[in-house]
Design a protein around this motif. Structure first.
Motif, PDB file in Angstrom:
ATOM      1  N   LEU A   1       0.756  -1.284   0.153  1.00  0.00           N
ATOM      2  CA  LEU A   1       0.102  -0.115  -0.025  1.00  0.00           C
ATOM      3  C   LEU A   1       0.791   1.486   0.022  1.00  0.00           C
ATOM      4  CD1 LEU A   1      -2.737  -1.019   2.457  1.00  0.00           C
ATOM      5  CD2 LEU A   1      -2.735  -1.099   0.059  1.00  0.00           C
ATOM      6  N   VAL A   2       1.730   1.302  -0.750  1.00  0.00           N
ATOM      7  CA  VAL A   2       2.307   2.438  -1.175  1.00  0.00           C
ATOM      8  C   VAL A   2       1.698   3.451  -1.754  1.00  0.00           C
ATOM      9  CG1 VAL A   2       4.584   3.658  -1.979  1.00  0.00           C
ATOM     10  CG2 VAL A   2       4.780   1.285  -0.976  1.00  0.00           C
ATOM     11  N   ALA A   3       1.931   4.810  -1.644  1.00  0.00           N
ATOM     12  CA  ALA A   3       0.702   5.410  -2.626  1.00  0.00           C
ATOM     13  C   ALA A   3       0.787   5.661  -4.058  1.00  0.00           C
ATOM     14  CB  ALA A   3       0.897   7.031  -1.930  1.00  0.00           C
ATOM     15  N   SER A   4       2.288   5.276  -4.483  1.00  0.00           N
ATOM     16  CA  SER A   4       2.523   5.407  -5.983  1.00  0.00           C
ATOM     17  C   SER A   4       2.523   4.030  -6.517  1.00  0.00           C
ATOM     18  CB  SER A   4       3.782   5.924  -6.213  1.00  0.00           C
ATOM     19  OG  SER A   4       4.691   5.190  -5.416  1.00  0.00           O
ATOM     20  N   ALA A   5       2.269   2.936  -5.843  1.00  0.00           N
ATOM     21  CA  ALA A   5       2.224   1.707  -6.254  1.00  0.00           C
ATOM     22  C   ALA A   5       1.051   1.004  -6.172  1.00  0.00           C
ATOM     23  CB  ALA A   5       3.203   0.714  -5.212  1.00  0.00           C
ATOM     24  N   ALA A   6       0.679  -0.031  -7.141  1.00  0.00           N
ATOM     25  CA  ALA A   6      -0.435  -0.726  -7.168  1.00  0.00           C
ATOM     26  C   ALA A   6      -0.419  -1.719  -5.923  1.00  0.00           C
ATOM     27  CB  ALA A   6      -0.630  -1.650  -8.417  1.00  0.00           C
ATOM     28  N   PHE A   7      -1.685  -2.269  -5.662  1.00  0.00           N
ATOM     29  CA  PHE A   7      -1.908  -3.163  -4.706  1.00  0.00           C
ATOM     30  C   PHE A   7      -1.648  -4.494  -5.257  1.00  0.00           C
ATOM     31  CE2 PHE A   7      -4.572  -5.927  -2.718  1.00  0.00           C
ATOM     32  CZ  PHE A   7      -4.636  -5.725  -1.239  1.00  0.00           C
ATOM     33  N   GLU A   8      -1.061  -5.250  -4.724  1.00  0.00           N
ATOM     34  CA  GLU A   8      -0.474  -6.459  -5.447  1.00  0.00           C
ATOM     35  C   GLU A   8      -0.415  -7.835  -4.378  1.00  0.00           C
ATOM     36  OE1 GLU A   8       3.043  -8.369  -8.239  1.00  0.00           O
ATOM     37  OE2 GLU A   8       3.105  -6.226  -7.491  1.00  0.00           O
ATOM     38  N   ILE A   9      -0.909  -8.734  -4.566  1.00  0.00           N
ATOM     39  CA  ILE A   9      -0.845  -9.876  -3.820  1.00  0.00           C
ATOM     40  C   ILE A   9       0.174 -10.911  -4.438  1.00  0.00           C
ATOM     41  CG2 ILE A   9      -2.026 -11.956  -2.599  1.00  0.00           C
ATOM     42  CD1 ILE A   9      -4.519 -10.207  -2.922  1.00  0.00           C
ATOM     43  N   SER A  10       1.073 -11.451  -3.984  1.00  0.00           N
ATOM     44  CA  SER A  10       2.291 -12.114  -4.420  1.00  0.00           C
ATOM     45  C   SER A  10       1.639 -13.582  -4.682  1.00  0.00           C
ATOM     46  CB  SER A  10       3.362 -12.362  -3.526  1.00  0.00           C
ATOM     47  OG  SER A  10       3.152 -13.137  -2.228  1.00  0.00           O
ATOM     48  N   GLN A  11       2.137 -14.006  -5.872  1.00  0.00           N
ATOM     49  CA  GLN A  11       1.808 -15.456  -6.161  1.00  0.00           C
ATOM     50  C   GLN A  11       1.852 -16.461  -5.119  1.00  0.00           C
ATOM     51  OE1 GLN A  11       0.278 -16.470  -9.143  1.00  0.00           O
ATOM     52  NE2 GLN A  11       0.099 -14.107  -9.367  1.00  0.00           N
ATOM     53  N   GLN A  12       2.954 -16.384  -4.277  1.00  0.00           N
ATOM     54  CA  GLN A  12       3.383 -17.165  -3.145  1.00  0.00           C
ATOM     55  C   GLN A  12       2.119 -17.402  -2.133  1.00  0.00           C
ATOM     56  OE1 GLN A  12       6.959 -16.226  -1.208  1.00  0.00           O
ATOM     57  NE2 GLN A  12       7.065 -18.177   0.096  1.00  0.00           N
ATOM     58  N   ILE A  13       1.837 -15.910  -1.835  1.00  0.00           N
ATOM     59  CA  ILE A  13       0.460 -15.797  -1.203  1.00  0.00           C
ATOM     60  C   ILE A  13      -0.811 -16.443  -1.714  1.00  0.00           C
ATOM     61  CG2 ILE A  13      -1.108 -14.302  -0.063  1.00  0.00           C
ATOM     62  CD1 ILE A  13       1.387 -14.461   1.412  1.00  0.00           C
ATOM     63  N   LEU A  14      -0.927 -16.425  -2.986  1.00  0.00           N
ATOM     64  CA  LEU A  14      -2.283 -17.004  -3.724  1.00  0.00           C
ATOM     65  C   LEU A  14      -2.148 -18.366  -4.073  1.00  0.00           C
ATOM     66  CD1 LEU A  14      -2.400 -14.286  -6.873  1.00  0.00           C
ATOM     67  CD2 LEU A  14      -3.946 -14.480  -4.545  1.00  0.00           C
ATOM     68  N   THR A  15      -0.984 -18.965  -3.922  1.00  0.00           N
ATOM     69  CA  THR A  15      -0.592 -20.346  -3.911  1.00  0.00           C
ATOM     70  C   THR A  15      -0.946 -21.041  -2.547  1.00  0.00           C
ATOM     71  OG1 THR A  15       0.785 -20.337  -5.716  1.00  0.00           O
ATOM     72  CG2 THR A  15       0.858 -22.079  -4.265  1.00  0.00           C
ATOM     73  N   HIS A  16      -0.533 -20.455  -1.431  1.00  0.00           N
ATOM     74  CA  HIS A  16      -0.643 -20.584  -0.041  1.00  0.00           C
ATOM     75  C   HIS A  16      -2.247 -20.501   0.335  1.00  0.00           C
ATOM     76  CE1 HIS A  16      -0.360 -21.204   4.216  1.00  0.00           C
ATOM     77  NE2 HIS A  16      -1.217 -20.086   4.411  1.00  0.00           N
ATOM     78  N   VAL A  17      -3.020 -19.700  -0.181  1.00  0.00           N
ATOM     79  CA  VAL A  17      -4.074 -19.568   0.202  1.00  0.00           C
ATOM     80  C   VAL A  17      -5.232 -20.717  -0.672  1.00  0.00           C
ATOM     81  CG1 VAL A  17      -6.325 -18.280  -0.334  1.00  0.00           C
ATOM     82  CG2 VAL A  17      -4.289 -17.208   0.747  1.00  0.00           C
ATOM     83  N   GLU A  18      -4.593 -20.929  -1.860  1.00  0.00           N
ATOM     84  CA  GLU A  18      -5.417 -21.759  -2.793  1.00  0.00           C
ATOM     85  C   GLU A  18      -5.086 -23.386  -2.037  1.00  0.00           C
ATOM     86  OE1 GLU A  18      -5.889 -23.424  -7.191  1.00  0.00           O
ATOM     87  OE2 GLU A  18      -4.300 -21.942  -6.794  1.00  0.00           O
ATOM     88  N   ARG A  19      -3.888 -23.495  -1.691  1.00  0.00           N
ATOM     89  CA  ARG A  19      -3.761 -24.827  -0.956  1.00  0.00           C
ATOM     90  C   ARG A  19      -4.525 -24.905   0.319  1.00  0.00           C
ATOM     91  NH1 ARG A  19       1.273 -24.143  -0.592  1.00  0.00           N
ATOM     92  NH2 ARG A  19       1.514 -23.488   1.643  1.00  0.00           N
ATOM     93  N   GLU A  20      -4.709 -24.023   0.901  1.00  0.00           N
ATOM     94  CA  GLU A  20      -5.228 -24.117   2.572  1.00  0.00           C
ATOM     95  C   GLU A  20      -6.648 -23.963   2.416  1.00  0.00           C
ATOM     96  OE1 GLU A  20      -3.962 -24.773   5.473  1.00  0.00           O
ATOM     97  OE2 GLU A  20      -1.921 -25.272   4.407  1.00  0.00           O
ATOM     98  N   TYR A  21      -7.208 -23.168   1.708  1.00  0.00           N
ATOM     99  CA  TYR A  21      -8.551 -22.951   1.646  1.00  0.00           C
ATOM    100  C   TYR A  21      -9.304 -22.965   0.031  1.00  0.00           C
ATOM    101  CZ  TYR A  21      -6.855 -20.447   5.834  1.00  0.00           C
ATOM    102  OH  TYR A  21      -6.184 -20.339   6.895  1.00  0.00           O
ATOM    103  N   GLY A  22      -8.703 -23.450  -0.805  1.00  0.00           N
ATOM    104  CA  GLY A  22      -9.325 -23.749  -1.915  1.00  0.00           C
ATOM    105  C   GLY A  22      -9.263 -22.623  -3.186  1.00  0.00           C
ATOM    106  N   GLY A  23      -9.374 -23.056  -4.308  1.00  0.00           N
ATOM    107  CA  GLY A  23      -9.486 -21.998  -5.361  1.00  0.00           C
ATOM    108  C   GLY A  23     -10.530 -20.795  -5.150  1.00  0.00           C
TER     109      GLY A  23
END
Length: 221
Positions: free
Chosen positions: A21-43
């Motif tokens: 959440l830097v003012a000049s940057a886009a909001f971004e979720i890393s692929q590592q986080i997305l993979t972890h969430v998919e593994r633990e909580y599903g697609g």
């Protein structure tokens, strides 16, 4: 939700490094986080986070009214689950990440998530109030998000009870009690901004929520 699952969810969520959440940057979720969430909580959990990321990266120059409709519709898709069933306690204010990963929350969680989403999308804090009301038809406490186009106008109400965004005067089923945002705490009145009575940090649950959000922001895998 059982206590063991609550601890598992909290442990998983502590791993989040998705908040850029830097003012000049886009909001971004890393692929590592997305993979972890998919593994633990599903697609579906991963898809909700990806859609959230896309929502928060909506161009900031689109009209506020459009942002309100997008945010209200997105979070109202989440299942309503009472805190005692979902978190094992009477009153728990979930962060937006917790709401989306578990796909469940109550009126406070919807309102908080909408508030932070609109803030990130460029809506000024002084136009937004998380507002405690009494839902007269239900005869119970309730929470909504109020948007004030300017201080001379009545607010628009974002609510999980109905999909349509209506003005305060059209919501005669709600009686406002108090409201708050990142700047302060107000005693509400039927129309208008109400009387300021102090800082939002007088609310213990608001302090706890912001502490947990900060931890989620700062934690790195």
């Amino acid at each position: 939700m059982q206590w063991t699952r609550k601890l598992r969810v909290k442990t998983a969520i502590t791993l989040f490094s998705c908040w850029a959440l830097v003012a000049s940057a886009a909001f971004e979720i890393s692929q590592q986080i997305l993979t972890h969430v998919e593994r633990e909580y599903g697609g579906s959990a991963r898809e909700r986070l990806e859609r959230w990321q896309k929502l928060l990266n909506t161009p900031k120059d689109i009209p506020d009214e459009r942002k309100l409709m997008m945010v209200n519709a997105f979070f109202n898709e989440t299942q309503f689950i009472p805190d005692i069933k979902h978190w094992g306690q009477e009153d728990y204010w979930a962060t937006p990440v917790e709401l989306l990963v578990t796909n469940g929350g109550d009126c406070e969680d919807y309102s908080i998530a909408k508030y932070f989403a609109l803030r990130e999308m460029g809506v000024p804090d002084d136009k937004l109030r998380i507002t405690y009301v009494k839902a007269l038809k239900l005869n119970q406490a309730h929470m909504v998000l109020a948007y004030y186009p300017d201080q001379s106008k009545e607010p628009l109400i974002l609510d999980n009870l109905i999909q349509e965004i209506r003005s305060g005067s059209e919501r005669d089923d709600l009686y406002p009690i108090y409201s708050f945002n990142g700047d302060g705490l107000w005693l509400s009145k039927q129309r208008g901004l109400g009387k300021r009575v102090g800082q939002a940090n007088r609310l213990d649950q608001w302090n706890d929520l912001n502490t947990r959000m900060l931890q989620q922001l700062q934690t790195r895998l």
